[in-house]
Design a protein around this motif. Structure first.
Motif, PDB file in Angstrom:
ATOM      1  N   VAL A 170       9.506  55.359  35.920  1.00 26.66           N
ATOM      2  CA  VAL A 170      10.599  56.137  35.349  1.00 26.66           C
ATOM      3  C   VAL A 170      11.886  55.665  36.016  1.00 26.66           C
ATOM      4  CG1 VAL A 170      11.618  58.434  35.106  1.00 26.66           C
ATOM      5  CG2 VAL A 170       9.149  58.127  34.820  1.00 26.66           C
ATOM      6  N   LEU A 171      12.848  55.262  35.190  1.00 28.61           N
ATOM      7  CA  LEU A 171      14.158  54.853  35.676  1.00 28.61           C
ATOM      8  C   LEU A 171      15.116  56.023  35.542  1.00 28.61           C
ATOM      9  CD1 LEU A 171      14.385  51.379  33.895  1.00 28.61           C
ATOM     10  CD2 LEU A 171      13.692  51.847  36.258  1.00 28.61           C
ATOM     11  N   VAL A 172      15.968  56.203  36.533  1.00 24.36           N
ATOM     12  CA  VAL A 172      16.939  57.304  36.527  1.00 24.36           C
ATOM     13  C   VAL A 172      18.334  56.752  36.780  1.00 24.36           C
ATOM     14  CG1 VAL A 172      15.225  58.995  37.290  1.00 24.36           C
ATOM     15  CG2 VAL A 172      16.605  57.785  38.986  1.00 24.36           C
ATOM     16  N   ALA A 173      19.332  57.612  36.597  1.00 26.05           N
ATOM     17  CA  ALA A 173      20.721  57.220  36.812  1.00 26.05           C
ATOM     18  C   ALA A 173      20.878  56.525  38.164  1.00 26.05           C
ATOM     19  CB  ALA A 173      21.633  58.435  36.732  1.00 26.05           C
ATOM     20  N   GLY A 174      21.545  55.372  38.145  1.00 31.47           N
ATOM     21  CA  GLY A 174      21.763  54.593  39.360  1.00 31.47           C
ATOM     22  C   GLY A 174      20.784  53.459  39.544  1.00 31.47           C
ATOM     23  N   ASP A 175      19.686  53.447  38.778  1.00 33.33           N
ATOM     24  CA  ASP A 175      18.706  52.362  38.910  1.00 33.33           C
ATOM     25  C   ASP A 175      19.230  51.084  38.279  1.00 33.33           C
ATOM     26  OD1 ASP A 175      16.884  53.863  40.320  1.00 33.33           O
ATOM     27  OD2 ASP A 175      15.602  54.288  38.601  1.00 33.33           O
ATOM     28  N   LEU A 176      18.904  49.975  38.916  1.00 36.17           N
ATOM     29  CA  LEU A 176      19.283  48.644  38.478  1.00 36.17           C
ATOM     30  C   LEU A 176      18.008  47.825  38.339  1.00 36.17           C
ATOM     31  CD1 LEU A 176      21.719  46.664  38.045  1.00 36.17           C
ATOM     32  CD2 LEU A 176      21.465  46.092  40.464  1.00 36.17           C
ATOM     33  N   VAL A 177      17.820  47.186  37.184  1.00 32.34           N
ATOM     34  CA  VAL A 177      16.596  46.442  36.912  1.00 32.34           C
ATOM     35  C   VAL A 177      16.955  45.051  36.412  1.00 32.34           C
ATOM     36  CG1 VAL A 177      14.517  46.347  35.485  1.00 32.34           C
ATOM     37  CG2 VAL A 177      15.358  48.554  36.291  1.00 32.34           C
ATOM     38  N   THR A 178      16.261  44.033  36.920  1.00 37.17           N
ATOM     39  CA  THR A 178      16.389  42.671  36.413  1.00 37.17           C
ATOM     40  C   THR A 178      15.118  42.320  35.652  1.00 37.17           C
ATOM     41  OG1 THR A 178      17.811  42.025  38.255  1.00 37.17           O
ATOM     42  CG2 THR A 178      16.758  40.251  37.030  1.00 37.17           C
ATOM     43  N   VAL A 179      15.289  41.892  34.418  1.00 37.07           N
ATOM     44  CA  VAL A 179      14.163  41.525  33.554  1.00 37.07           C
ATOM     45  C   VAL A 179      14.221  40.014  33.347  1.00 37.07           C
ATOM     46  CG1 VAL A 179      13.106  41.841  31.291  1.00 37.07           C
ATOM     47  CG2 VAL A 179      14.217  43.775  32.423  1.00 37.07           C
ATOM     48  N   HIS A 180      13.255  39.311  33.925  1.00 38.10           N
ATOM     49  CA  HIS A 180      13.201  37.852  33.859  1.00 38.10           C
ATOM     50  C   HIS A 180      12.488  37.394  32.591  1.00 38.10           C
ATOM     51  CE1 HIS A 180      14.789  37.327  37.888  1.00 38.10           C
ATOM     52  NE2 HIS A 180      14.028  38.334  38.270  1.00 38.10           N
ATOM     53  N   PRO A 181      12.660  36.131  32.223  1.00 38.35           N
ATOM     54  CA  PRO A 181      11.931  35.602  31.067  1.00 38.35           C
ATOM     55  C   PRO A 181      10.420  35.813  31.232  1.00 38.35           C
ATOM     56  CG  PRO A 181      13.629  34.060  31.728  1.00 38.35           C
ATOM     57  CD  PRO A 181      13.577  35.128  32.793  1.00 38.35           C
ATOM     58  N   ARG A 182       9.748  36.028  30.101  1.00 38.92           N
ATOM     59  CA  ARG A 182       8.298  36.215  30.012  1.00 38.92           C
ATOM     60  C   ARG A 182       7.838  37.548  30.597  1.00 38.92           C
ATOM     61  NH1 ARG A 182       5.220  32.560  28.119  1.00 38.92           N
ATOM     62  NH2 ARG A 182       3.455  33.021  29.472  1.00 38.92           N
ATOM     63  N   LEU A 183       8.785  38.491  30.773  1.00 38.82           N
ATOM     64  CA  LEU A 183       8.443  39.848  31.194  1.00 38.82           C
ATOM     65  C   LEU A 183       8.654  40.770  29.993  1.00 38.82           C
ATOM     66  CD1 LEU A 183       7.545  41.672  33.560  1.00 38.82           C
ATOM     67  CD2 LEU A 183       9.971  42.091  33.985  1.00 38.82           C
ATOM     68  N   VAL A 184       7.553  41.239  29.409  1.00 36.87           N
ATOM     69  CA  VAL A 184       7.649  42.164  28.286  1.00 36.87           C
ATOM     70  C   VAL A 184       8.251  43.457  28.807  1.00 36.87           C
ATOM     71  CG1 VAL A 184       6.369  43.383  26.485  1.00 36.87           C
ATOM     72  CG2 VAL A 184       5.572  41.132  27.267  1.00 36.87           C
ATOM     73  N   HIS A 185       9.151  44.060  28.034  1.00 36.27           N
ATOM     74  CA  HIS A 185       9.811  45.289  28.476  1.00 36.27           C
ATOM     75  C   HIS A 185       9.982  46.242  27.307  1.00 36.27           C
ATOM     76  CE1 HIS A 185      12.689  42.080  27.606  1.00 36.27           C
ATOM     77  NE2 HIS A 185      13.540  43.009  27.177  1.00 36.27           N
ATOM     78  N   SER A 186       9.820  47.538  27.632  1.00 34.27           N
ATOM     79  CA  SER A 186       9.966  48.588  26.627  1.00 34.27           C
ATOM     80  C   SER A 186      10.455  49.846  27.318  1.00 34.27           C
ATOM     81  CB  SER A 186       8.633  48.840  25.930  1.00 34.27           C
ATOM     82  OG  SER A 186       8.791  49.771  24.897  1.00 34.27           O
ATOM     83  N   TYR A 187      11.306  50.614  26.606  1.00 33.07           N
ATOM     84  CA  TYR A 187      11.905  51.808  27.186  1.00 33.07           C
ATOM     85  C   TYR A 187      11.806  52.977  26.215  1.00 33.07           C
ATOM     86  CZ  TYR A 187      13.827  48.092  30.008  1.00 33.07           C
ATOM     87  OH  TYR A 187      13.952  46.986  30.810  1.00 33.07           O
ATOM     88  N   MET A 188      11.498  54.155  26.771  1.00 35.93           N
ATOM     89  CA  MET A 188      11.443  55.397  26.000  1.00 35.93           C
ATOM     90  C   MET A 188      12.236  56.446  26.769  1.00 35.93           C
ATOM     91  SD  MET A 188       8.140  57.678  24.863  1.00 35.93           S
ATOM     92  CE  MET A 188       7.438  56.333  23.946  1.00 35.93           C
ATOM     93  N   ALA A 189      13.174  57.096  26.105  1.00 35.35           N
ATOM     94  CA  ALA A 189      14.014  58.092  26.762  1.00 35.35           C
ATOM     95  C   ALA A 189      13.234  59.371  27.044  1.00 35.35           C
ATOM     96  CB  ALA A 189      15.224  58.406  25.896  1.00 35.35           C
ATOM     97  N   LEU A 190      13.387  59.873  28.256  1.00 42.08           N
ATOM     98  CA  LEU A 190      12.831  61.178  28.634  1.00 42.08           C
ATOM     99  C   LEU A 190      13.909  62.253  28.553  1.00 42.08           C
ATOM    100  CD1 LEU A 190      10.681  60.050  31.681  1.00 42.08           C
ATOM    101  CD2 LEU A 190       9.943  60.426  29.309  1.00 42.08           C
ATOM    102  N   SER A 191      15.155  61.814  28.549  1.00 45.23           N
ATOM    103  CA  SER A 191      16.328  62.676  28.354  1.00 45.23           C
ATOM    104  C   SER A 191      17.399  61.786  27.734  1.00 45.23           C
ATOM    105  CB  SER A 191      16.794  63.268  29.690  1.00 45.23           C
ATOM    106  OG  SER A 191      17.294  62.253  30.536  1.00 45.23           O
ATOM    107  N   PRO A 192      18.485  62.343  27.218  1.00 44.07           N
ATOM    108  CA  PRO A 192      19.547  61.482  26.701  1.00 44.07           C
ATOM    109  C   PRO A 192      19.986  60.507  27.800  1.00 44.07           C
ATOM    110  CG  PRO A 192      19.925  63.738  26.028  1.00 44.07           C
ATOM    111  CD  PRO A 192      18.794  63.767  27.021  1.00 44.07           C
TER     112      PRO A 192
END
Length: 103
Positions: free
Chosen positions: A59-81
């Motif tokens: 779970v990512l929250v306000a202030g989190d920083l993520v780097t997504v490199h090539p060949r890394l599948v990624h998907s996001y679903m909101a738990l709040s706005p």
């Protein structure tokens, strides 16, 4: 808050998500590296490394920083706005967006 410093980015976007279903992702890139900063809210994030077979769900929250490199599948679903800023090493290209459903 600084989320990029010294790198060169060729793409920038703001996006938001509302609870109720996958809002972004369900794909990977072969060339592009993405850096995303969560401005507000909460996202369920799923990542799958095509090279190692490792999957991570967090779970990512306000202030989190993520780097997504090539060949890394990624998907996001909101738990709040949620609000996110994203920068990337390459411009958006449909030919470098490869579908792969995680969420």
């Amino acid at each position: 808050m600084r989320f990029a410093n010294g790198d060169t980015y060729r793409f920038a976007a703001y996006w938001d998500c509302l609870p109720g279903g996958p809002c972004r992702g369900n794909h990977y890139h072969l060339d592009k590296t993405e850096v995303m900063f969560v401005i507000s809210g909460e996202l369920r994030a799923a990542y799958y490394d095509l090279d190692t077979g490792q999957r991570v769900d967090i779970v990512l929250v306000a202030g989190d920083l993520v780097t997504v490199h090539p060949r890394l599948v990624h998907s996001y679903m909101a738990l709040s706005p949620t609000q996110v800023v994203e920068v990337a090493s390459h411009p958006y290209s449909p030919s470098d967006t490869h579908p792969y459903v995680l969420l």
